[in-house]
Design an enzyme around this catalytic site. Sequence first.
Site, PDB file in Angstrom:
ATOM      1  N   GLU A  54      -8.273  16.273 -19.166  1.00 34.00           N
ATOM      2  CA  GLU A  54      -7.348  16.262 -18.345  1.00 34.00           C
ATOM      3  C   GLU A  54      -7.486  15.436 -17.877  1.00 34.00           C
ATOM      4  O   GLU A  54      -8.562  14.624 -16.937  1.00 34.00           O
ATOM      5  CB  GLU A  54      -6.785  17.465 -17.766  1.00 34.00           C
ATOM      6  CG  GLU A  54      -5.361  16.764 -17.173  1.00 34.00           C
ATOM      7  CD  GLU A  54      -5.058  17.881 -15.930  1.00 34.00           C
ATOM      8  OE1 GLU A  54      -3.825  18.085 -14.638  1.00 34.00           O
ATOM      9  OE2 GLU A  54      -5.116  19.005 -15.765  1.00 34.00           O
ATOM     10  N   LYS A 125       2.868  16.735 -19.000  1.00 37.37           N
ATOM     11  CA  LYS A 125       2.374  17.554 -18.888  1.00 37.37           C
ATOM     12  C   LYS A 125       3.817  18.978 -18.188  1.00 37.37           C
ATOM     13  O   LYS A 125       4.190  18.529 -17.053  1.00 37.37           O
ATOM     14  CB  LYS A 125       1.508  18.034 -17.454  1.00 37.37           C
ATOM     15  CG  LYS A 125       1.313  19.409 -16.910  1.00 37.37           C
ATOM     16  CD  LYS A 125      -0.130  18.795 -15.575  1.00 37.37           C
ATOM     17  CE  LYS A 125      -0.689  20.051 -15.724  1.00 37.37           C
ATOM     18  NZ  LYS A 125      -2.136  19.863 -14.867  1.00 37.37           N
ATOM     19  N   CYS A 158      -3.618  22.323 -19.166  1.00 37.80           N
ATOM     20  CA  CYS A 158      -4.031  22.558 -17.408  1.00 37.80           C
ATOM     21  C   CYS A 158      -3.517  23.988 -17.326  1.00 37.80           C
ATOM     22  O   CYS A 158      -3.448  24.965 -18.286  1.00 37.80           O
ATOM     23  CB  CYS A 158      -4.735  21.869 -16.832  1.00 37.80           C
ATOM     24  SG  CYS A 158      -5.482  22.953 -15.371  1.00 37.80           S
ATOM     25  N   VAL A 185      -9.623  24.638 -12.602  1.00 29.08           N
ATOM     26  CA  VAL A 185     -10.563  24.737 -10.872  1.00 29.08           C
ATOM     27  C   VAL A 185     -10.791  26.359 -11.012  1.00 29.08           C
ATOM     28  O   VAL A 185     -10.084  27.352 -11.736  1.00 29.08           O
ATOM     29  CB  VAL A 185      -9.440  24.130  -9.750  1.00 29.08           C
ATOM     30  CG1 VAL A 185      -9.702  22.476  -9.942  1.00 29.08           C
ATOM     31  CG2 VAL A 185      -8.771  24.867  -9.863  1.00 29.08           C
ATOM     32  N   MET A 187     -10.470  29.756  -9.249  1.00 26.39           N
ATOM     33  CA  MET A 187      -8.733  30.445  -8.880  1.00 26.39           C
ATOM     34  C   MET A 187      -9.505  31.499  -7.990  1.00 26.39           C
ATOM     35  O   MET A 187     -10.237  32.416  -7.687  1.00 26.39           O
ATOM     36  CB  MET A 187      -8.774  31.148 -10.302  1.00 26.39           C
ATOM     37  CG  MET A 187      -7.728  30.611 -11.477  1.00 26.39           C
ATOM     38  SD  MET A 187      -6.606  29.661 -10.860  1.00 26.39           S
ATOM     39  CE  MET A 187      -6.541  28.219 -10.213  1.00 26.39           C
TER      40      MET A 187
END
Length: 296
Positions: A54, A125, A158, A185, A187
């Site tokens: 991304e 997105k 993502c 990233v 969680m």
Amino acid sequence: MLQYDPAEQSPGGFVVACVQMEPRVGAARDNVARAIARIETAASNGASLIVLPELANSGYVFADRDEAFALADSLPDGETAQAFDALARRLNIHIVTGIAERAGERLYNSALFTGPNGHIGVYRKLHLWDNEKRFFEPGDLGVPVFDTPLGRIAVAICYDAWFPETFRLAAMQGADLVCVPTNWVPMPAQPDDRPGMATTLTMAAAHSNGIAIACADRVGIERGQPFIGQSLIVGGDGWPLAGPASTDREEILYGVIDIHRTRSGRTLNSHNHVLRDRRADVYDPMLGTGWPTSRS
């Protein structure tokens, strides 16, 4: 790293590569140059379709919208898009890469899809994560599925993977494979001894829709934000073909996608088919979009 034997490819199979790399915010030209080098490596190892992370051109953690706007490019005619188009033509490959897209005064977290004959399409997105809402507009192109010589290919980015509707709409339009440029990233409450939640969601989506999914994540820490890596390629049965990759280094994953096997694998046994068993009398098979069902 190579995780397949090219000699074992079936007539209906092709190699997909997921490039796990570390884009650097603000270094757009360097990011594109490094991406091109990795694409050339993947192509030399037999990959026909190569997926990048991304926002691979711009980096991710923007200071403000002005910075994001300055790092964005227009699609499909911008400098970055033209560079990937030329590369795909030269190497006779398909490329899916995340890109910050500028459309007039609007910004989108997008993905560019290009191939041996040039531009194929754009995905924007749908589901924006956290500070992305400060910079980007929500996607307005729906869930397009693109016909290619490799098969029917869709794209998600993502956080889109947290919503089962994304993959179901792709599957109901006949997608064989979904390419996912991503910047996963950590969680909340993620156990240290378990793979990332994103890998579980990817496997579940592949299994419940009978579609292959190729996720290219990034690594590194950017302006204090860590990224988890763990790129992976999953077959239509939900089991990984390659990965999850490492959490902290750049690498390239390779997997063989067999379209015929993916499609036939939707038949689970003599009584069950993962898409045909849907109760269309109970719920709208196209989730109220009104889109036609191309095949099931």
